[in-house]
Write a protein that holds these residues in place. Structure first.
Motif, PDB file in Angstrom:
ATOM      1  N   ALA A  46      26.330 -27.183  15.070  1.00  0.00           N
ATOM      2  CA  ALA A  46      26.831 -28.359  14.361  1.00  0.00           C
ATOM      3  C   ALA A  46      25.759 -28.847  13.408  1.00  0.00           C
ATOM      4  O   ALA A  46      24.561 -28.676  13.652  1.00  0.00           O
ATOM      5  N   THR A  47      26.218 -29.471  12.328  1.00  0.00           N
ATOM      6  CA  THR A  47      25.296 -30.036  11.356  1.00  0.00           C
ATOM      7  C   THR A  47      25.821 -31.373  10.867  1.00  0.00           C
ATOM      8  O   THR A  47      27.020 -31.533  10.650  1.00  0.00           O
ATOM      9  N   SER A  48      24.934 -32.334  10.705  1.00  0.00           N
ATOM     10  CA  SER A  48      25.330 -33.582  10.086  1.00  0.00           C
ATOM     11  C   SER A  48      25.586 -33.326   8.600  1.00  0.00           C
ATOM     12  O   SER A  48      25.140 -32.311   8.053  1.00  0.00           O
ATOM     13  N   ARG A  49      26.310 -34.230   7.959  1.00  0.00           N
ATOM     14  CA  ARG A  49      26.625 -34.036   6.547  1.00  0.00           C
ATOM     15  C   ARG A  49      25.357 -33.974   5.707  1.00  0.00           C
ATOM     16  O   ARG A  49      25.298 -33.267   4.698  1.00  0.00           O
ATOM     17  N   SER A  50      24.339 -34.691   6.129  1.00  0.00           N
ATOM     18  CA  SER A  50      23.066 -34.700   5.395  1.00  0.00           C
ATOM     19  C   SER A  50      22.218 -33.468   5.679  1.00  0.00           C
ATOM     20  O   SER A  50      21.265 -33.174   4.958  1.00  0.00           O
ATOM     21  N   GLY A  51      22.574 -32.753   6.761  1.00  0.00           N
ATOM     22  CA  GLY A  51      21.756 -31.609   7.162  1.00  0.00           C
ATOM     23  C   GLY A  51      20.516 -32.004   7.930  1.00  0.00           C
ATOM     24  O   GLY A  51      19.707 -31.154   8.299  1.00  0.00           O
ATOM     25  N   GLY A  52      20.386 -33.303   8.185  1.00  0.00           N
ATOM     26  CA  GLY A  52      19.194 -33.768   8.873  1.00  0.00           C
ATOM     27  C   GLY A  52      19.205 -33.514  10.363  1.00  0.00           C
ATOM     28  O   GLY A  52      18.161 -33.573  11.016  1.00  0.00           O
ATOM     29  N   ARG A  53      20.377 -33.259  10.905  1.00  0.00           N
ATOM     30  CA  ARG A  53      20.475 -32.977  12.344  1.00  0.00           C
ATOM     31  C   ARG A  53      21.314 -31.721  12.515  1.00  0.00           C
ATOM     32  O   ARG A  53      22.486 -31.704  12.163  1.00  0.00           O
ATOM     33  N   ILE A  54      20.702 -30.683  13.028  1.00  0.00           N
ATOM     34  CA  ILE A  54      21.373 -29.405  13.247  1.00  0.00           C
ATOM     35  C   ILE A  54      21.151 -28.987  14.691  1.00  0.00           C
ATOM     36  O   ILE A  54      20.026 -29.054  15.198  1.00  0.00           O
ATOM     37  N   LEU A  55      22.220 -28.571  15.322  1.00  0.00           N
ATOM     38  CA  LEU A  55      22.170 -28.140  16.718  1.00  0.00           C
ATOM     39  C   LEU A  55      22.710 -26.723  16.838  1.00  0.00           C
ATOM     40  O   LEU A  55      23.652 -26.353  16.120  1.00  0.00           O
TER      41      LEU A  55
ATOM     42  N   THR B 104      29.550 -33.367  22.519  1.00  0.00           N
ATOM     43  CA  THR B 104      30.449 -34.298  21.825  1.00  0.00           C
ATOM     44  C   THR B 104      31.732 -33.596  21.450  1.00  0.00           C
ATOM     45  O   THR B 104      31.706 -32.493  20.890  1.00  0.00           O
ATOM     46  N   ARG B 105      32.834 -34.216  21.752  1.00  0.00           N
ATOM     47  CA  ARG B 105      34.120 -33.607  21.439  1.00  0.00           C
ATOM     48  C   ARG B 105      34.495 -33.905  19.993  1.00  0.00           C
ATOM     49  O   ARG B 105      34.540 -35.074  19.582  1.00  0.00           O
ATOM     50  N   PRO B 106      34.782 -32.879  19.211  1.00  0.00           N
ATOM     51  CA  PRO B 106      35.188 -33.124  17.820  1.00  0.00           C
ATOM     52  C   PRO B 106      36.530 -33.840  17.752  1.00  0.00           C
ATOM     53  O   PRO B 106      37.314 -33.821  18.694  1.00  0.00           O
ATOM     54  N   SER B 107      36.792 -34.429  16.582  1.00  0.00           N
ATOM     55  CA  SER B 107      38.065 -35.112  16.368  1.00  0.00           C
ATOM     56  C   SER B 107      39.123 -34.175  15.799  1.00  0.00           C
ATOM     57  O   SER B 107      40.323 -34.390  16.016  1.00  0.00           O
ATOM     58  N   TYR B 108      38.696 -33.164  15.069  1.00  0.00           N
ATOM     59  CA  TYR B 108      39.637 -32.252  14.427  1.00  0.00           C
ATOM     60  C   TYR B 108      39.180 -30.801  14.605  1.00  0.00           C
ATOM     61  O   TYR B 108      37.974 -30.525  14.637  1.00  0.00           O
ATOM     62  N   TRP B 109      40.179 -29.927  14.665  1.00  0.00           N
ATOM     63  CA  TRP B 109      39.934 -28.501  14.849  1.00  0.00           C
ATOM     64  C   TRP B 109      40.666 -27.695  13.790  1.00  0.00           C
ATOM     65  O   TRP B 109      41.755 -28.065  13.364  1.00  0.00           O
ATOM     66  N   GLY B 110      40.071 -26.572  13.415  1.00  0.00           N
ATOM     67  CA  GLY B 110      40.787 -25.609  12.620  1.00  0.00           C
ATOM     68  C   GLY B 110      41.611 -24.712  13.525  1.00  0.00           C
ATOM     69  O   GLY B 110      41.602 -24.875  14.752  1.00  0.00           O
ATOM     70  N   GLN B 111      42.312 -23.768  12.928  1.00  0.00           N
ATOM     71  CA  GLN B 111      43.191 -22.902  13.715  1.00  0.00           C
ATOM     72  C   GLN B 111      42.466 -21.688  14.267  1.00  0.00           C
ATOM     73  O   GLN B 111      43.002 -21.000  15.140  1.00  0.00           O
TER      74      GLN B 111
ATOM     75  N   TYR C 209      36.203 -21.452  15.911  1.00  0.00           N
ATOM     76  CA  TYR C 209      36.918 -22.636  15.439  1.00  0.00           C
ATOM     77  C   TYR C 209      35.973 -23.569  14.686  1.00  0.00           C
ATOM     78  O   TYR C 209      34.878 -23.882  15.172  1.00  0.00           O
ATOM     79  N   CYS C 210      36.426 -24.014  13.548  1.00  0.00           N
ATOM     80  CA  CYS C 210      35.724 -25.049  12.810  1.00  0.00           C
ATOM     81  C   CYS C 210      36.067 -26.400  13.429  1.00  0.00           C
ATOM     82  O   CYS C 210      37.190 -26.588  13.913  1.00  0.00           O
ATOM     83  N   ALA C 211      35.115 -27.320  13.407  1.00  0.00           N
ATOM     84  CA  ALA C 211      35.332 -28.628  14.008  1.00  0.00           C
ATOM     85  C   ALA C 211      34.744 -29.719  13.126  1.00  0.00           C
ATOM     86  O   ALA C 211      33.709 -29.518  12.489  1.00  0.00           O
ATOM     87  N   ALA C 212      35.420 -30.858  13.104  1.00  0.00           N
ATOM     88  CA  ALA C 212      34.950 -32.011  12.340  1.00  0.00           C
ATOM     89  C   ALA C 212      34.828 -33.216  13.262  1.00  0.00           C
ATOM     90  O   ALA C 212      35.691 -33.459  14.103  1.00  0.00           O
ATOM     91  N   TYR C 213      33.740 -33.944  13.098  1.00  0.00           N
ATOM     92  CA  TYR C 213      33.491 -35.154  13.862  1.00  0.00           C
ATOM     93  C   TYR C 213      33.632 -36.342  12.915  1.00  0.00           C
ATOM     94  O   TYR C 213      33.030 -36.340  11.829  1.00  0.00           O
TER      95      TYR C 213
ATOM     96  N   SER D  20      35.995 -38.148   3.700  1.00  0.00           N
ATOM     97  CA  SER D  20      34.946 -39.172   3.666  1.00  0.00           C
ATOM     98  C   SER D  20      34.627 -39.699   5.056  1.00  0.00           C
ATOM     99  O   SER D  20      33.574 -40.291   5.288  1.00  0.00           O
ATOM    100  N   ARG D  21      35.533 -39.472   6.001  1.00  0.00           N
ATOM    101  CA  ARG D  21      35.315 -39.920   7.379  1.00  0.00           C
ATOM    102  C   ARG D  21      34.426 -38.972   8.175  1.00  0.00           C
ATOM    103  O   ARG D  21      33.923 -39.329   9.229  1.00  0.00           O
ATOM    104  N   ILE D  22      34.229 -37.788   7.686  1.00  0.00           N
ATOM    105  CA  ILE D  22      33.495 -36.771   8.452  1.00  0.00           C
ATOM    106  C   ILE D  22      32.008 -37.118   8.508  1.00  0.00           C
ATOM    107  O   ILE D  22      31.373 -37.330   7.480  1.00  0.00           O
ATOM    108  N   THR D  23      31.455 -37.139   9.716  1.00  0.00           N
ATOM    109  CA  THR D  23      30.024 -37.389   9.897  1.00  0.00           C
ATOM    110  C   THR D  23      29.255 -36.090  10.148  1.00  0.00           C
ATOM    111  O   THR D  23      28.090 -35.978   9.780  1.00  0.00           O
ATOM    112  N   SER D  24      29.921 -35.152  10.796  1.00  0.00           N
ATOM    113  CA  SER D  24      29.305 -33.856  11.081  1.00  0.00           C
ATOM    114  C   SER D  24      30.389 -32.782  11.094  1.00  0.00           C
ATOM    115  O   SER D  24      31.570 -33.086  11.306  1.00  0.00           O
ATOM    116  N   LEU D  25      29.958 -31.549  10.891  1.00  0.00           N
ATOM    117  CA  LEU D  25      30.843 -30.389  10.982  1.00  0.00           C
ATOM    118  C   LEU D  25      30.214 -29.371  11.917  1.00  0.00           C
ATOM    119  O   LEU D  25      28.983 -29.294  12.022  1.00  0.00           O
TER     120      LEU D  25
END
Length: 124
Positions: free
Chosen positions: A50-59, A109-116, A95-99, A29-34
């Motif tokens: 990267a994409t916001s959870r809403s999909g409204g912002r994609i880079l 922007t540096r993500p807060s979490y990384w996958g392996q 690598y997957c990343a979560a903001y 629930s804390r994730i704002t973007s992936l």
């Protein structure tokens, strides 16, 4: 905490397509973007998409724009990367990343979490 697990990497030939996935768990629930980053052999990790959870912002990074597509599934807490027209220079560990702290995410922007990470190898 947020845990990220990637899947779907592999060996393909130049011009092929490949899709990789990432499943998030924990305090999703804390994730704002992936997003996705990659680290080519002998190089530094770099932003891919990267994409916001809403999909409204994609880079996208310029190097993948028009070839890669990022999408998220909020119900499954997952993010996907569809990679088309793959090139040998796309070879990297992806690598997957979560903001979680950034309302607005930029390529730097540096993500807060990384996958392996999952290996994607494109042969010529």
């Amino acid at each position: 905490q947020v845990q990220l697990v990637e899947s779907g990497g592999g060996l393909v030939q130049a011009g092929d397509s490949l899709s990789i996935s990432c499943a998030a768990s924990g305090r999703t629930s804390r994730i704002t973007s992936l997003g996705w980053f990659r680290q080519p052999p002998g190089k530094e990790r770099e932003f891919v998409a990267a994409t916001s959870r809403s999909g409204g912002r994609i880079l996208y990074a310029d190097s993948v724009k028009g070839r890669f597509t990022i999408a998220s599934d909020n119900a499954k807490n997952a993010v996907f990367l569809q990679m088309n027209s793959l090139k040998p220079e796309d070879t990297a560990v992806y690598y997957c990343a979560a903001y979680v702290d950034s309302i607005l995410v930029f390529r730097t922007t540096r993500p807060s979490y990384w996958g392996q990470g999952t290996q994607v190898t494109v042969s010529s």
